[in-house]
Scaffold this motif. Structure first.
Motif, PDB file in Angstrom:
ATOM      1  N   LEU A 216     -31.213 -23.307 -53.469  1.00 14.27           N
ATOM      2  CA  LEU A 216     -32.256 -24.005 -54.222  1.00 14.27           C
ATOM      3  C   LEU A 216     -32.578 -25.386 -53.679  1.00 14.27           C
ATOM      4  CD1 LEU A 216     -31.280 -23.045 -57.874  1.00 14.27           C
ATOM      5  CD2 LEU A 216     -33.081 -22.078 -56.447  1.00 14.27           C
ATOM      6  N   PHE A 217     -31.690 -25.952 -52.871  1.00 11.22           N
ATOM      7  CA  PHE A 217     -31.880 -27.318 -52.384  1.00 11.22           C
ATOM      8  C   PHE A 217     -32.472 -27.385 -50.983  1.00 11.22           C
ATOM      9  CE2 PHE A 217     -28.371 -27.327 -55.442  1.00 11.22           C
ATOM     10  CZ  PHE A 217     -28.907 -28.177 -56.390  1.00 11.22           C
ATOM     11  N   MET A 218     -32.694 -26.234 -50.347  1.00 12.52           N
ATOM     12  CA  MET A 218     -33.171 -26.234 -48.965  1.00 12.52           C
ATOM     13  C   MET A 218     -34.407 -25.352 -48.798  1.00 12.52           C
ATOM     14  SD  MET A 218     -29.708 -26.005 -46.603  1.00 12.52           S
ATOM     15  CE  MET A 218     -29.586 -24.243 -46.749  1.00 12.52           C
ATOM     16  N   ASN A 219     -35.334 -25.808 -47.973  1.00 12.50           N
ATOM     17  CA  ASN A 219     -36.436 -24.972 -47.491  1.00 12.50           C
ATOM     18  C   ASN A 219     -36.060 -24.577 -46.074  1.00 12.50           C
ATOM     19  OD1 ASN A 219     -38.044 -25.278 -49.802  1.00 12.50           O
ATOM     20  ND2 ASN A 219     -38.794 -27.241 -49.060  1.00 12.50           N
ATOM     21  N   GLU A 220     -36.032 -23.275 -45.807  1.00 13.61           N
ATOM     22  CA  GLU A 220     -35.561 -22.780 -44.514  1.00 13.61           C
ATOM     23  C   GLU A 220     -36.679 -22.140 -43.725  1.00 13.61           C
ATOM     24  OE1 GLU A 220     -31.654 -20.765 -44.650  1.00 13.61           O
ATOM     25  OE2 GLU A 220     -31.843 -21.028 -46.830  1.00 13.61           O
ATOM     26  N   TYR A 221     -36.543 -22.234 -42.393  1.00 10.73           N
ATOM     27  CA  TYR A 221     -37.554 -21.701 -41.493  1.00 10.73           C
ATOM     28  C   TYR A 221     -36.886 -21.097 -40.265  1.00 10.73           C
ATOM     29  CZ  TYR A 221     -40.243 -25.056 -44.227  1.00 10.73           C
ATOM     30  OH  TYR A 221     -40.804 -25.760 -45.257  1.00 10.73           O
ATOM     31  N   VAL A 222     -37.555 -20.084 -39.696  1.00 12.67           N
ATOM     32  CA  VAL A 222     -37.207 -19.569 -38.380  1.00 12.67           C
ATOM     33  C   VAL A 222     -38.302 -20.045 -37.440  1.00 12.67           C
ATOM     34  CG1 VAL A 222     -36.967 -17.498 -36.950  1.00 12.67           C
ATOM     35  CG2 VAL A 222     -35.971 -17.553 -39.233  1.00 12.67           C
ATOM     36  N   LEU A 223     -37.901 -20.639 -36.330  1.00 11.63           N
ATOM     37  CA  LEU A 223     -38.863 -21.147 -35.347  1.00 11.63           C
ATOM     38  C   LEU A 223     -39.291 -20.022 -34.417  1.00 11.63           C
ATOM     39  CD1 LEU A 223     -36.904 -24.395 -34.408  1.00 11.63           C
ATOM     40  CD2 LEU A 223     -38.744 -24.155 -36.093  1.00 11.63           C
ATOM     41  N   ASN A 224     -40.568 -19.990 -34.061  1.00  9.72           N
ATOM     42  CA  ASN A 224     -41.046 -18.999 -33.100  1.00  9.72           C
ATOM     43  C   ASN A 224     -40.437 -19.236 -31.724  1.00  9.72           C
ATOM     44  OD1 ASN A 224     -42.583 -17.772 -35.039  1.00  9.72           O
ATOM     45  ND2 ASN A 224     -44.527 -18.614 -34.346  1.00  9.72           N
ATOM     46  N   THR A 225     -40.210 -20.496 -31.407  1.00  7.55           N
ATOM     47  CA  THR A 225     -39.605 -20.863 -30.130  1.00  7.55           C
ATOM     48  C   THR A 225     -38.294 -21.596 -30.412  1.00  7.55           C
ATOM     49  OG1 THR A 225     -41.807 -21.147 -29.186  1.00  7.55           O
ATOM     50  CG2 THR A 225     -39.962 -22.125 -27.972  1.00  7.55           C
ATOM     51  N   PRO A 226     -37.156 -21.031 -29.994  1.00  2.45           N
ATOM     52  CA  PRO A 226     -35.874 -21.710 -30.241  1.00  2.45           C
ATOM     53  C   PRO A 226     -35.839 -23.092 -29.590  1.00  2.45           C
ATOM     54  CG  PRO A 226     -35.523 -19.457 -29.503  1.00  2.45           C
ATOM     55  CD  PRO A 226     -36.984 -19.758 -29.312  1.00  2.45           C
ATOM     56  N   ILE A 227     -35.007 -23.963 -30.141  1.00  2.00           N
ATOM     57  CA  ILE A 227     -34.807 -25.309 -29.601  1.00  2.00           C
ATOM     58  C   ILE A 227     -33.330 -25.473 -29.274  1.00  2.00           C
ATOM     59  CG2 ILE A 227     -36.766 -26.345 -30.806  1.00  2.00           C
ATOM     60  CD1 ILE A 227     -34.801 -27.359 -32.955  1.00  2.00           C
ATOM     61  N   THR A 228     -33.006 -26.505 -28.520  1.00  2.00           N
ATOM     62  CA  THR A 228     -31.613 -26.824 -28.214  1.00  2.00           C
ATOM     63  C   THR A 228     -31.242 -28.095 -28.954  1.00  2.00           C
ATOM     64  OG1 THR A 228     -31.770 -25.777 -26.056  1.00  2.00           O
ATOM     65  CG2 THR A 228     -29.953 -27.332 -26.382  1.00  2.00           C
ATOM     66  N   VAL A 229     -30.199 -27.992 -29.765  1.00  2.00           N
ATOM     67  CA  VAL A 229     -29.721 -29.101 -30.571  1.00  2.00           C
ATOM     68  C   VAL A 229     -28.211 -29.190 -30.413  1.00  2.00           C
ATOM     69  CG1 VAL A 229     -29.641 -30.077 -32.884  1.00  2.00           C
ATOM     70  CG2 VAL A 229     -31.567 -28.667 -32.231  1.00  2.00           C
ATOM     71  N   PHE A 230     -27.709 -30.383 -30.140  1.00  2.00           N
ATOM     72  CA  PHE A 230     -26.278 -30.600 -29.919  1.00  2.00           C
ATOM     73  C   PHE A 230     -25.742 -29.639 -28.855  1.00  2.00           C
ATOM     74  CE2 PHE A 230     -26.917 -31.488 -34.571  1.00  2.00           C
ATOM     75  CZ  PHE A 230     -26.934 -32.868 -34.449  1.00  2.00           C
ATOM     76  N   GLY A 231     -26.572 -29.357 -27.847  1.00  2.00           N
ATOM     77  CA  GLY A 231     -26.173 -28.492 -26.746  1.00  2.00           C
ATOM     78  C   GLY A 231     -26.141 -27.013 -27.084  1.00  2.00           C
ATOM     79  N   ARG A 232     -26.648 -26.635 -28.258  1.00  2.00           N
ATOM     80  CA  ARG A 232     -26.639 -25.240 -28.690  1.00  2.00           C
ATOM     81  C   ARG A 232     -28.065 -24.789 -28.993  1.00  2.00           C
ATOM     82  NH1 ARG A 232     -21.344 -24.010 -30.980  1.00  2.00           N
ATOM     83  NH2 ARG A 232     -20.033 -25.830 -30.711  1.00  2.00           N
TER      84      ARG A 232
END
Length: 193
Positions: A69-85
């Protein structure tokens, strides 16, 4: 023929209007926002997206059913790299934007990011570190505020087997007993330095 022309003209003009709107929209650097390499004002560019799912879709974000209930979630069409992952699942909650990793134990990522453990039980883990704390003046009101940027890693019961990692951006009033310095003379420094 007269009845067809106005709708046809609108259909021809809509792509032009959308292209113009895209040019005027601020660029959003998701990896930088999630990794706490931006400011509160940069994060503010996400507010219209958080409030309007169609704007998220226009950016190539697919809204997910709200499992928390506290988060709006999404799947990205193009993945990104965050913290090396590599990641394609993100979430927003208030002043926080996070990457949702397929990582069952968040402790290894928290350790790699040199975060301070705030809570650690077999069911729940939370770690974080304030990276920025600085005095700012609200341009509209002239009010003294404290800008804070906090990096955090955690898990949550609604997402078993996942690790949440990202950044919280906030502008807060100083404590009643604290008199903020003017931004030019501020003595606050990024935490951890």
């Amino acid at each position: 023929m007269k009845n067809i022309l106005p709708p046809l003209a609108l259909l021809l003009l809509c792509p032009l209007a959308n292209a113009q709107a895209a040019k005027s929209a601020p660029a959003i650097d998701l990896p930088a926002l999630i990794e706490c390499r931006q400011s509160v004002s940069d994060f503010a560019a996400l507010a219209p997206i958080a409030n309007d799912p169609l704007k998220a879709v226009a950016l190539g974000w697919q809204p997910l059913p709200q499992g928390n209930l506290f988060m709006n979630e999404y799947v990205l069409n193009t993945p990104i790299t965050v913290f090396g992952r590599r990641v394609e699942h993100i979430a927003m909650a208030g002043g926080t934007i996070i990457a949702v990793f397929d990582l069952a134990d968040p402790r290894s990522l928290a350790k790699a990011l040199e975060l301070e453990v705030g809570y650690d039980t077999p069911e729940k883990f939370m770690a974080g570190r304030e990276l920025v704390s600085r005095d700012v003046i609200d341009a509209k009101t002239g009010e003294a505020l404290i800008e804070s940027v906090i990096l955090g890693v955690s898990n949550v019961q609604t997402h078993p087997g996942k690790t949440l990692a990202g950044c919280t951006y906030s502008l807060d009033l100083p404590a009643e007993d604290e008199v903020p310095a003017t931004p030019a003379a501020s003595t606050r420094t990024p935490a951890g330095n």
